[in-house]
Each structure stands twice: as C-alpha cells, then as structure tokens.
Design a protein around this motif. Structure first.
Motif, PDB file in Angstrom:
ATOM      1  N   GLU A 226       0.795  -1.102  -0.138  1.00 61.71           N
ATOM      2  CA  GLU A 226       0.054  -0.343  -0.193  1.00 61.71           C
ATOM      3  C   GLU A 226       0.869   1.311   0.183  1.00 61.71           C
ATOM      4  O   GLU A 226       0.962   2.128  -1.322  1.00 61.71           O
ATOM      5  N   ARG A 227       2.298   1.178   0.350  1.00 64.40           N
ATOM      6  CA  ARG A 227       2.776   2.144   0.692  1.00 64.40           C
ATOM      7  C   ARG A 227       3.392   2.434  -0.623  1.00 64.40           C
ATOM      8  O   ARG A 227       3.624   3.478  -0.411  1.00 64.40           O
ATOM      9  N   ILE A 228       3.824   1.227  -1.060  1.00 61.53           N
ATOM     10  CA  ILE A 228       4.251   1.764  -2.279  1.00 61.53           C
ATOM     11  C   ILE A 228       3.651   2.129  -3.149  1.00 61.53           C
ATOM     12  O   ILE A 228       3.696   3.140  -4.145  1.00 61.53           O
ATOM     13  N   SER A 229       2.430   1.581  -3.579  1.00 58.28           N
ATOM     14  CA  SER A 229       1.264   2.310  -4.865  1.00 58.28           C
ATOM     15  C   SER A 229       1.253   3.664  -4.408  1.00 58.28           C
ATOM     16  O   SER A 229       1.056   4.378  -5.217  1.00 58.28           O
ATOM     17  N   HIS A 230       0.966   4.383  -3.037  1.00 59.04           N
ATOM     18  CA  HIS A 230       0.866   5.378  -3.054  1.00 59.04           C
ATOM     19  C   HIS A 230       2.384   6.362  -3.487  1.00 59.04           C
ATOM     20  O   HIS A 230       2.218   7.278  -3.702  1.00 59.04           O
ATOM     21  N   ALA A 231       3.549   6.022  -3.282  1.00 57.16           N
ATOM     22  CA  ALA A 231       4.822   6.486  -3.720  1.00 57.16           C
ATOM     23  C   ALA A 231       4.391   6.099  -5.007  1.00 57.16           C
ATOM     24  O   ALA A 231       4.889   7.026  -5.540  1.00 57.16           O
ATOM     25  N   GLN A 232       4.335   5.281  -5.917  1.00 55.20           N
ATOM     26  CA  GLN A 232       3.755   5.411  -6.791  1.00 55.20           C
ATOM     27  C   GLN A 232       2.984   6.010  -7.973  1.00 55.20           C
ATOM     28  O   GLN A 232       3.230   7.573  -8.492  1.00 55.20           O
ATOM     29  N   ARG A 233       1.806   6.958  -6.904  1.00 52.25           N
ATOM     30  CA  ARG A 233       1.432   7.566  -7.687  1.00 52.25           C
ATOM     31  C   ARG A 233       1.760   9.423  -7.539  1.00 52.25           C
ATOM     32  O   ARG A 233       1.535  10.127  -7.579  1.00 52.25           O
ATOM     33  N   LYS A 234       2.545   8.905  -6.168  1.00 51.71           N
ATOM     34  CA  LYS A 234       3.294  10.303  -6.089  1.00 51.71           C
ATOM     35  C   LYS A 234       4.447  10.917  -6.992  1.00 51.71           C
ATOM     36  O   LYS A 234       4.478  11.797  -7.090  1.00 51.71           O
ATOM     37  N   LEU A 235       5.491   9.829  -7.304  1.00 50.09           N
ATOM     38  CA  LEU A 235       6.186   9.527  -7.712  1.00 50.09           C
ATOM     39  C   LEU A 235       6.109  10.317  -9.324  1.00 50.09           C
ATOM     40  O   LEU A 235       6.458  11.157  -9.976  1.00 50.09           O
ATOM     41  N   VAL A 236       4.677   9.627  -9.794  1.00 46.04           N
ATOM     42  CA  VAL A 236       3.915   9.727 -11.306  1.00 46.04           C
ATOM     43  C   VAL A 236       3.794  11.218 -11.527  1.00 46.04           C
ATOM     44  O   VAL A 236       3.374  12.483 -12.433  1.00 46.04           O
ATOM     45  N   ALA A 237       2.632  11.982 -10.438  1.00 49.65           N
ATOM     46  CA  ALA A 237       1.207  13.197 -10.405  1.00 49.65           C
ATOM     47  C   ALA A 237       1.930  14.058  -9.882  1.00 49.65           C
ATOM     48  O   ALA A 237       1.278  15.506 -10.099  1.00 49.65           O
ATOM     49  N   THR A 238       3.121  14.046  -9.143  1.00 45.25           N
ATOM     50  CA  THR A 238       3.561  15.214  -8.683  1.00 45.25           C
ATOM     51  C   THR A 238       5.123  15.284  -9.118  1.00 45.25           C
ATOM     52  O   THR A 238       5.524  14.653  -9.375  1.00 45.25           O
ATOM     53  N   ASP A 239       5.354  16.434  -8.512  1.00 40.71           N
ATOM     54  CA  ASP A 239       6.913  16.792  -8.367  1.00 40.71           C
ATOM     55  C   ASP A 239       7.248  16.827  -6.801  1.00 40.71           C
ATOM     56  O   ASP A 239       9.080  17.639  -6.361  1.00 40.71           O
ATOM     57  N   LYS A 240       7.163  16.124  -5.963  1.00 38.48           N
ATOM     58  CA  LYS A 240       7.729  16.382  -4.692  1.00 38.48           C
ATOM     59  C   LYS A 240       8.799  15.098  -4.533  1.00 38.48           C
ATOM     60  O   LYS A 240       8.767  14.531  -5.719  1.00 38.48           O
ATOM     61  N   SER A 241       9.957  15.926  -3.943  1.00 39.28           N
ATOM     62  CA  SER A 241      10.434  14.709  -3.380  1.00 39.28           C
ATOM     63  C   SER A 241      10.365  13.649  -2.795  1.00 39.28           C
ATOM     64  O   SER A 241      10.387  13.579  -2.564  1.00 39.28           O
ATOM     65  N   ILE A 242      11.939  12.845  -3.492  1.00 37.67           N
ATOM     66  CA  ILE A 242      11.918  11.002  -3.254  1.00 37.67           C
ATOM     67  C   ILE A 242      11.632  11.412  -1.629  1.00 37.67           C
ATOM     68  O   ILE A 242      10.988  10.518  -1.545  1.00 37.67           O
ATOM     69  N   THR A 243      12.167  11.582  -1.353  1.00 32.73           N
ATOM     70  CA  THR A 243      13.263  12.312   0.740  1.00 32.73           C
ATOM     71  C   THR A 243      11.902  12.005   1.027  1.00 32.73           C
ATOM     72  O   THR A 243      10.852  11.967   2.491  1.00 32.73           O
ATOM     73  N   ASP A 244      10.552  13.203  -0.065  1.00 35.68           N
ATOM     74  CA  ASP A 244       9.558  13.804   1.584  1.00 35.68           C
ATOM     75  C   ASP A 244       8.258  12.853   0.693  1.00 35.68           C
ATOM     76  O   ASP A 244       7.496  12.269   1.828  1.00 35.68           O
ATOM     77  N   ILE A 245       8.591  11.868  -0.103  1.00 31.35           N
ATOM     78  CA  ILE A 245       7.401  10.926  -0.578  1.00 31.35           C
ATOM     79  C   ILE A 245       8.074   9.485   0.263  1.00 31.35           C
ATOM     80  O   ILE A 245       7.030   9.047   0.395  1.00 31.35           O
ATOM     81  N   VAL A 246       8.633   9.425   0.594  1.00 30.27           N
ATOM     82  CA  VAL A 246       9.566   8.381   1.351  1.00 30.27           C
ATOM     83  C   VAL A 246       9.068   8.392   3.367  1.00 30.27           C
ATOM     84  O   VAL A 246       7.553   7.169   3.168  1.00 30.27           O
ATOM     85  N   PHE A 247       8.959   9.235   3.192  1.00 29.28           N
ATOM     86  CA  PHE A 247       7.830   9.794   4.376  1.00 29.28           C
ATOM     87  C   PHE A 247       6.465   9.932   4.776  1.00 29.28           C
ATOM     88  O   PHE A 247       5.567   9.995   5.430  1.00 29.28           O
ATOM     89  N   ASP A 248       6.308  11.088   3.194  1.00 26.08           N
ATOM     90  CA  ASP A 248       4.631  11.105   3.520  1.00 26.08           C
ATOM     91  C   ASP A 248       3.667   9.128   2.675  1.00 26.08           C
ATOM     92  O   ASP A 248       2.633   9.693   3.549  1.00 26.08           O
ATOM     93  N   CYS A 249       4.534   8.527   2.784  1.00 25.94           N
ATOM     94  CA  CYS A 249       3.664   7.541   2.766  1.00 25.94           C
ATOM     95  C   CYS A 249       3.644   6.265   3.572  1.00 25.94           C
ATOM     96  O   CYS A 249       3.914   5.144   3.803  1.00 25.94           O
ATOM     97  N   GLY A 250       4.817   6.644   4.962  1.00 28.10           N
ATOM     98  CA  GLY A 250       4.870   6.049   6.547  1.00 28.10           C
ATOM     99  C   GLY A 250       6.090   4.927   6.171  1.00 28.10           C
ATOM    100  O   GLY A 250       6.312   4.258   6.836  1.00 28.10           O
ATOM    101  N   PHE A 251       6.530   5.144   5.199  1.00 21.56           N
ATOM    102  CA  PHE A 251       8.396   4.602   5.482  1.00 21.56           C
ATOM    103  C   PHE A 251       9.201   5.811   6.718  1.00 21.56           C
ATOM    104  O   PHE A 251       8.915   6.743   6.522  1.00 21.56           O
ATOM    105  N   ASN A 252       9.853   5.456   7.461  1.00 23.20           N
ATOM    106  CA  ASN A 252      10.776   5.536   8.537  1.00 23.20           C
ATOM    107  C   ASN A 252      11.932   5.530   7.977  1.00 23.20           C
ATOM    108  O   ASN A 252      13.418   5.826   8.299  1.00 23.20           O
TER     109      ASN A 252
END
Length: 277
Positions: A226-252
C-alpha cells in the motif's frame, strides 16, 4: 486496445489506477480486487452477480462499486465495448467523500447515477481519462476530474435519498474487509500488526493468519505494498522530492523504502518517475 477479464489472474491481484475499454464476456468465476471500480456503458448495459445478487447495470449511467465485493458478469445483450476505471482504495479514502456514499460502497452496494441526463458528459470524461492515465496526458488532472465526478455523484445520492450520514458499524463487514479498510486508512502511519489486531478485535497472529489465507501475503507485506502504491502515485502525479515521498507514505527509512520499491517494481524510484511521468 480493448481488454477483457482474464480468468487466470489471481484473486485480489491489484489493478491499480487504470482506465480502459473492456469487452464484456461471461465470467466463469468472480473477480475481486481492492479498488473502487467505475463503469460506463455507452450502448448496452450488462448483468452482474454480486455475492449472489443479480444487478443489472444500465447503459449511459455511471456505475460505481467496491471491487473487493465478488462480482462477475453473467449476462449481456451485445459485446459492445464499455469503460472501466479502477481507483486504488487507499486513494479513494483520501478523497473523504460523504460518509453515506462511502459506507454504501463498503456495504457492497452498487451505486448508479440517479438520472441518465446526469451522465451526458461521462463518455467524454472517460475518453480523456483513458488518454491521460495511459501516458498521453496528465494523470494528476484525470485524478482531479475523477474525484470531482464522484463528489458530485455522492452529493446527488445524499440529496435524492435524504438520509443522514451514519457511519457504518465495523461488525457489518467481514474481518478481512475490516483489516483492509484499517490498513487503507492508516498505512501512512507507523502501524504494526498488533495495532491492526487491536483495531479489529482479533489476536494479531490470528489476524495475520486469516489475512494471508485470503490475500496470499502477510499484513506487513500488504502494508508495504500500500505504501509503495502511494509512492508510485506521488512519483508520477507530483513533483515532490523522493525524500518527502518516503516519509509521506509511511516509511521511516529511505534505505528500507528503496529496497521495498526495487523489490516490487524492479527499478529505483528515480527510474520509475523518469519512465512514467
């Protein structure tokens, strides 16, 4: 390209975010997947079987249901192509649509647009979504339009039925579905298997056991997916940095995220963004 149901696909295998043209076919077994499915039949409707209930989906009226409810096509008049859009369940919950609308779907209800004239522009929308989601436009715009379309539908449903927004009781759906809902609502938080067991009133080991028997994966594996699926959406649909996406989708941990992403997708997050954006 026109798709049709693949009877060899594993039950519960995710479709992800999709918009496609499908050709109806009689299904010898039901399909189940943890996405919200949206159908639109431009010419002829079809007949579904939902958990033993026969449901006739009419033409030219938007049709919405939760794909986790077993559903199969048992009858249709003509093999005219129709539109199928699937939205990941966790993303759907993020949209925070009306409680009554969401609860109706979780209870297994198939929701139709109340009047045909309210669907006058739906085929136009579906053509745009099909183009956008399959790489020829903006996935982000398609998601905004899908969100807005379902929001409008949920408002009309409330207005037509004049019912209060009553939250669904947790004992009205199965343990597995309750677990799925809890994960979808909380995967971006640092949840553990013990948290899930407590939330659904089961011993963590038992919750893990029945979930694995149903989905073929452990609770921890499913949370990661589920977290990786969330990250996939963010990677494609936004310009957020990968670091921000990591913590945004629940990884620490960035290293854990990278390892999980590589295992599931066979590429790094940076390569994935370059490939699909």
């Amino acid at each position: 390209m026109i798709s049709s149901f693949d009877e060899r696909r594993n039950e519960f295998k995710p479709y992800g975010l999709t918009c496609e043209l499908w050709s109806p076919s009689l299904m010898r077994k039901p399909d189940r997947h943890n996405e919200i499915e949206i159908n639109y039949f431009p010419e002829e409707g079809i007949t579904y079987l939902f958990q033993g209930r026969k449901v006739v989906a009419p033409p030219r009226r938007l049709t919405v249901f939760w794909g986790l409810v077993p559903h199969q096509i048992i009858d249709f008049e003509k093999a005219n192509p129709y539109y199928v859009c699937t939205v990941p369940f966790s993303l759907f919950l993020e949209w925070k649509l009306s409680t009554a609308f969401v609860d109706s779907l979780l209870k297994g209800e198939v929701i139709f647009e109340d009047k045909e004239e309210n669907s006058n522009y739906d085929e136009f929308l579906f053509k745009n979504w099909l183009n956008d989601i399959n790489g020829n436009g903006s996935t982000e715009i398609a998601l905004l339009e899908i969100h807005a379309r379902l929001s409008r539908m949920s408002i009309r449903k409330l207005s037509s039925e004049r019912k209060e927004q009553v939250a669904m009781q947790t004992n009205e759906i199965s343990h597995v579905e309750r677990i799925t809902v809890f994960i979808a609502q909380n995967y971006s938080e640092p949840i553990k298997v013990s948290d899930i067991g407590q939330a659904v009133g089961l011993h963590p080991d038992h919750a893990n056991s029945i979930f694995k028997k149903t989905f073929g994966s452990t609770l921890s594996e499913y949370i990661t997916e589920e977290r990786i699926s969330h990250a996939q959406r963010k990677l494609v649909a936004t310009d957020k940095s990968i670091t921000d996406i990591v913590f945004d989708c629940g990884f620490n941990s960035i290293s854990r995220f990278n390892a999980a992403f590589l295992k599931i997708n066979g590429c790094t997050p940076r390569e994935y963004r370059k490939r699909y954006k």
